[in-house]
Design an enzyme around this catalytic site. Sequence first.
Site, short mmCIF file in Angstrom:
data_model
loop_
_atom_site.label_atom_id
_atom_site.label_comp_id
_atom_site.label_asym_id
_atom_site.label_seq_id
_atom_site.Cartn_x
_atom_site.Cartn_y
_atom_site.Cartn_z
CG ASP B 409 -4.68 -2.45 -4.69
OD1 ASP B 409 -3.95 -1.27 -4.95
OD2 ASP B 409 -4.51 -2.93 -3.90
CD GLU B 507 8.75 -1.77 7.43
OE1 GLU B 507 7.99 -2.35 8.44
OE2 GLU B 507 9.34 -0.60 7.51
CB THR B 683 -0.79 0.74 -8.42
OG1 THR B 683 0.24 0.62 -7.19
CG2 THR B 683 0.03 1.46 -9.39
#
Lengths: 352, 1139
Positions: B409, B507, B683
Site C-alpha cells: 500500500d 482533513e 494505491t
Amino acid sequence: HILSHYNHKHKYISLEFNVKNQLKFTNRPDNTAFTQQRLPAWQPILSAGIVIPGFVLIGLAFIGVGVALFVTSRSIQVLERDYTGDESGTPCASCANSNVQNSFGFCFPQSQGPVFFYYGLSNYFQNYRRYGTSKDDNQLYGVLKYFTSPSDNCAPYAYNSNNQPIVPCGSIANSMFNDTFKLYQTVNGTRQEVSLDGKGIAWWTDYNIKYRNPTNNPLKDAFNGTVKPIYWSKPAYELDTSDPSNNGFVNQDFLVWMRRAALPDFRKLYRRISQDKYPDGLPAGNYSLEITYNYRVYRFSGKKKVVFSNVSWMGGKNEFLGIAYLVVGSMCVFMSIVMLIVYAKFKFPDEE
Amino acid sequence: MPCSKLKGICVGEENWVDSRTIYIGHKEPPPGTEAFIQQRFPDNRIVSSKYTFWNFIPKNMFEQFRRVANFYFLIIFLVQLIIDTPTSPVTSGLPLFFVITVTAIKQGYEDWLRHKADNAVNQCPVHVVQHGKVTRKQSRKLRVGDVVLVKEDETFPCDLVLLASSRDDGTCFVTTASLDGESSHKTYYAVQDTKAYNTEKEVDTIHATIECEQPQPDLYKFVGRINIYMNNEPVARPLGSENLLLRGATLKNTEYIYAVAIYTGMETKMALNYQSKSQKRSAVEKSMNAYLVVYLCILISKAVINTALKYVWQSDPNRDEPFYNQRTEAERQRHILIRAFTDFLAFMVLFNYIIPVSMYVTVEMQKFLGSYFIMWDDEMFDEELGERAVVNTSDLNEELGQVEYVFTDKTGTLTENNMEFIECCVDGHVYVPHAICNGQVMPDAAGMDMIDSSPGPEAREHEELFFRALCLCHTVQVKEEETVDGIKHGIHQGKSTSFYISSSPDEVALVEGMKRLGFTYLRLNDGQMEILNRENEVEKFDLLDVLTFDSVRRRMSVIVRASTGEVYLFCKGADSSIFPRVISGKVDQVRARVEQNAVEGLRTLCVAYRRLSPDQYQEVCQLLSRARLALQDRDKRLAEAYDLIEKDLILLGATAVEDRLQEKAADTIESLHKAGIKVWVLTGDKMETAAATCYASKLFHRNTQILELTTKRTEEQSLHDVLFDLSRTVLRQHGGMTRDTFSGLSGDCTDYGLIIDGATLTAVMRPGQEGSNSGNYKEKFLEICRNCSAVLCCRMAPLQKAQIVKLIKASEEHPITLAIGDGANDVSMILEAHVGIGVMGKEGRQAVRNSDYAIPKFKHLKKMLLVHGHYYYIRISELVQYFFYKNVCFIFPQFLYQFFCGFSQQPLYDTAYLTLYNISFTSLPILLYSLMEQHINMDILKKDPCLYRDIAKNSLLRWPSFIYWTVLGVYDAIVMFFGAYFLFDNTTFTSNGQMFGNWTFGTLVFTVLVFTVTFKLALDTHYWTWINHFVIWGSLIFFVVFSLLWGGIIWPFLNYQRMYYVFMQMLSSGPAWFSIILLITASLLPDVLKKVIWRALWPTTTERIQVGTNAGRNGELLYKIKKIFFLIVLWVFWNNCCN
C-alpha cells in the site's frame, strides 16, 4: 488564569510522556545475545583447504589401521571342517547315515595362544521372530511360579501333549544343539585326548545374573511336575553330570545356545583348549575328532561344521575389517587427489 | 406510507423477503396496518467456545484424529494392539498419547478461557426500559425489540438502533476500537421523529415497528425502515448504518442513549465476523506433505515386497516350518490370506517409523518457538510507537523467505501518513503558510506568502470562499482537552486546548492549514458550524447536509446555509472526480498547479462550490431523502443522487498536502529489488502522486522506462492495441538479452516500470465477451508485468487490490506473494496474499489484526524477509529433509534385515531404541539447529540482498535435493547394515572367544546410526553456539549413558531382558570400536565429498560469501598455516605421482 492553564497542560504532557515511556519500556524486547540471535559462535566451513588435508590425514590413518588389522587377521589360524555328512568328499561323508559315533582326522598347524573350538550351523534361522520370542525370561530367572505356568510365548512348546508344563519352555530351548565332541591328538600313533574347557564360554553376566536356577536343593526338586523339552534326552538339571554347578539354566552350553545368532550362518563357542598341555595353543600335528551325531540339520538343508581358531587382540579371523579400512583409507586419499585436480582446474574461490 | 403498501410496490425486489420486523418495546402495531406476527429470534447469548464439558473429549479426539498424521498413527497403534506384531504397542502408543494429550490440554485450556470470557459477557447487567421503568437484566436475557438504556463508556450489548440520546440533536459518539481498531469517535444519529423521547417514560410511549434486513456480517452496511405510528398515522423513516450501534462498540461523550435491540446474540455483526480466517499453508508444508506421500508409498511397497517375498521364500516347507520353530495348531488352521494380510500389517508396523510422529511435533515446536525471535528482535522495535513486531501465526515463518512479489500500500505504508499542509492554490494564486514557530501560528495574513501578484476584488471573494469551503467541507470533530488515541493535533485557541479528530488525516491537515491561513474551524454546535475568520469574527453556517466521502466517488460535499441565507454546496475531492463536473473557474491554471504538485509527490484535492437557489435546494432535499428512504439498493440510489447533486460546480482551487516517505523506505525497496522480489505499489491515490512517491522510494529509477496502461491511453487506442504494443516493447528488449539473474541489476539494460489504473485493470480483468479474447488480455497483462521490475497500480479499490494479488497468485508460476498495508482497505489483499503483513499505522489496527505478521514500520520488512525469512527457510528445509533422511537411515537396515531373518518381521533394534530414536536420541539437535542455525551472518544477509535469490522458488526442497537426501539415507543404511553384516559373518569379536547375538548386531547398527545422523547434522551446522555444542554432544552422551543404563540393570517391570549387558559387551570388544569408527566415516564421506566438489564447481552466492568471510575471519596466521600445509600435501602428491 493563563498560568493555571499552562500548568495544566504541562502536567498533562509530562503525564503522557511518562505513560508513553513506560509503555516503551515494557514493550521493548530484551536485548540479550540470545534473543537477538547474536550468541558467540564458531562458524566452521567445509572448505577445500580443510577437507583435502583432512581427507589425506584420515586416509593415511585408515590405511595404517587397515594394514595392522589385515596383518593381525592373517596371522590367525583357522581350521574349518564340515561334518553334515550328506555329501561325499567331506571329512564326515557318512556321518549322517551311520551310527551315532563318528570320527575324522585332520592336521592342525602350529598356533599361538589358546585355541577355541566352535560349532557352526548354516541356513539355520535363529533370528526368526517367533523363535526368538519363544522363551520365558521369568522362568529362566528361576522364578518357580513360571515353572508351572510358562508364558504363552512358548507355544507350542509350553505344554506337552499331557498338558504338563515344559521347563525350560519355548522353541529356543527345545532346539538346543546336542552334538558332542571329543578331540584327540595323535602323537606317535597313539591318541591322546585333548582336554576341553567348557567354563566361561558363555557371557559372564548370563551365567551369573540373567539366568538363575531356583534355589531348591537339590535342583531336581524345582522341576517336579514339569517335563523336559520334547527334543531333549536329559532334563535340564542333568545336563552336566560331571559338574553340578553347570546344570539347569546356567549350563554353559545352554547359555551359549540361548544367545540367538544374528544371521542364519553362525557359529557358537563350544569349548576352549587352554588347559593341561595346551595353554598356548595346539601344537602342529594330527588330530582326530570324535563326534556324537545327534542334531539333524539336513531336514532344512542346513550344514554343520566345526571350527578351530585362535584369536588375537581384535578377535577372530576377519579380513573384512582390515580390507574395509584399507579401501576407505585409500578412497579418502584418492578423493583428495580428485579434489586437488578439481582445485587445479577450477580454483576454489577461497584459495586465490 | 405504510409499509405493507410499499411491500406491494416493491414486489420485484427479491431481497425483501429476507427482512425482519421488530416491534419496539414488544408493542403490537395499530390494527389495520399489518398482522402482528411475533417472530422468533435467538437470545443474546454469545458462544465463542468450541466445546462443552461433556463433549470435550469425544469432539476434541475427533478433531485431532481428523489430521491425517494422527489418524495414521492411531491405525498403527490399533494394529499393534490387535494382531501379533513385532513391536509392542508402546512404541507408537506412547508418542501418540503424548502428542494428543499435549494438544488436548492446550485446546482445553484455550476453550476454558473462552468459556470464562463468554460467561462474563453474557452475565453482565444491562438496563432495559420496561413499562416506563428501567430494570436490570442479564445481558444474555436481552431480546430483540427490547429498549435498552446505555450510559457513557458502556459497551453496547447487542446491535441497536438509536432512538434518542441525551444530546438534543439526537447524536451520540461511539468508538469502534474493539471492532475494527479505529479509535476515532464516530457520530451516530437517532431517528428524527424519536429523538425527542429522551426519558424512560417517553421512550416507552414510542409506538413503532422497524423493518430491516436479516443479519449480515458487513459492519458498515445496514438498511432498514422505521414506521412510527403517531395518531395512527404511520410515518416511515429510513435507517442506515449511521443509526446502527454495533455490539462491541463503546458509547463516548454522550451521557446516555435509548436504543432498540435489532440483532442479538450470535446474529450480531460482531459475532458474524468471528469466523476464523482461512488457514494459510506454506509452500514448505506442501512439499512436506508431498514427501510424506512418497514415503507412504515407499512404506507400503516395502511391506508388500516383504510380504510377497516371504511367501515365495516359504513355499519350501522346510523354511516355512523347520523342526525347531513349529507353529501352534491355531496358527496352522488360519487361512493363508488372513496370514498374508496379518504379515502385511506386521511389516507396516515394523517399518512405520519411517514416518515419524515426532516430525510434526518438531516442526510445530520449531515454528512456534522460532516465531519468538521475530517478536524479540530489537531492530524491529520502534522507539516512536513503542511497538515491536507481532506474530499472529507462526505457520508461515519460512514463507517469508520465499516471497517473490510484494504488494504494498502507499499511504501509511510507504509514507508516514503524517499529513502536512503545504500550499493551496486559488484560481492559480498560490498560498503557502509559514512554518510553525514554537507551536504558535501567526494568526494574521502575514503568515502566508502570495506567490503571485495581489488578486483583485473578485478574486478576493473567491479566495475567502475557498477558505470557508475548506473550513466547512469536512467531517472533522473538535475535541477539547481530551486525549484520544489516534490522530491528535493540539490547537491552542483561546483558553482551552482542543484537537481536531478525524478518520482521515488529510482533513485534519487541511483544517489545520486553514487555521494557519487565518480561518479557524471552531466547532459544530446545534447544527451550526462556527468558524473564526481573519477579523476574529465568528461566522455561523447551518449544516444542512453531508454527502459523505466514498472511495468510488472520491469526493465529499456539504450543503450549508450562510447567515445571509444563501445555500452553498461545497465539494472537495480528487481532481479526476472534480474537473469533469466543473462548469466554470480557472480550470487550466488550477490543473497545471495540481499536476505540478502531483509530480512532486504531494496529495492534491480540488475544491469547488455551487450556489443553490431555494428551488434547487428543495430538489436536492427530495433527491436525497428519496434515496435514503429506499430499502433496497440504497447505496446505488444514493450514488445516483449524489451524482445528480454534485454537478455544475464552480472551481475554486486546489490544496496540496505532503505525506512524507517513511524512513528508509527507499532503501528497503531497493533491497527487495536486489533480492529478486518484485514490488508492486497498489494505491487508491492518483497516478501522478503515486508515481512521484514511487520515484522517491526508488521503485522507479531515472532510467526506468515507464509503460502506461491507463484510461488516458485506452481512450486513444483500444485496450487490445495498447496491450499488444506494450508487450511487444517489453519482449523485444528481453528477447535480445540473456536471462542472467544478475544482469537485470546492471545499469546498461533498461528496466521497465508499469503504471496501471483501476479502470483499465477492470477492463483487463473483465470476463470475456468475445470468448478467448479476454483470457488473452489477462495473459498479455501478466506477460508485461512479469517483465517489469516495478508495477504501480493506482486508483485501486480495496477489492481490486485483492483481485490483483489473486491474479498473480494464480498465474502459471504460482509465485509466493506478500501483501503489506496499514489500513482497513488493505485487509482484503492481506488476507488474499500468501503472507499478509500489517503495518502499525495510523488508520486503526484492522490491518494488523487481520495480518499474519505485523511490523511497526515499512523498513522492518527488510529484516523480516532478508534475515528472518531467509533463516527460517534454511532452517525448516534442513529440518524436513533431515527428518526424512534420518528415518530412512533408521528403517532401511531393518528392511534389509528381513532378507536375512526369513522375512519374519524380526526387529533389528530393541523396543527402547525404536521408541526413543526419534523422541530423544536425535530430536533435540535438529530442533536446536532449526532454531539457531545461521549459515551466514545476519549483517551480511542485510547488506547483500542478492543472497535471497539463492533460496528462491523453494530451491532447497526441490525433488532433486529430496532425492539426494533419500539416496544418501539409503546409502548410509546400506553401509551400516552390510558393514555390520560382514563383521558378524562367522567370526568372533572378542579376545575371549565368546560370540555375540542378534541384539548386539542391532545395537552395533544403531550406535553407528545415531552417531552418523548426529555427525551429519554437525557437518551441516555452520553456527556453533554453546547451545549447539551442548545439544549435539549432549544427545550423543545421553545415548551412551542411556544404553549403559538400559543394559546395566535387570529391569523388574519388563518381561524380557534381551538388552542386558549387550551394549557393554559390545564396547568391550576392539573390532566393534574399529567398525563403529569405520562405518561412521564411510557413511559421512560421500556427503562431505559432494559438498566440497559442489562448492568448488557450482558455488552458490551463499557459499562464495561464506568462504569470503571465513577467510577474512580466520586471520592471516591461520590462513598461512593452512596454505603451507596445503602446499606440502601438494608436493607430496606430486612426488608420489612422478615416482
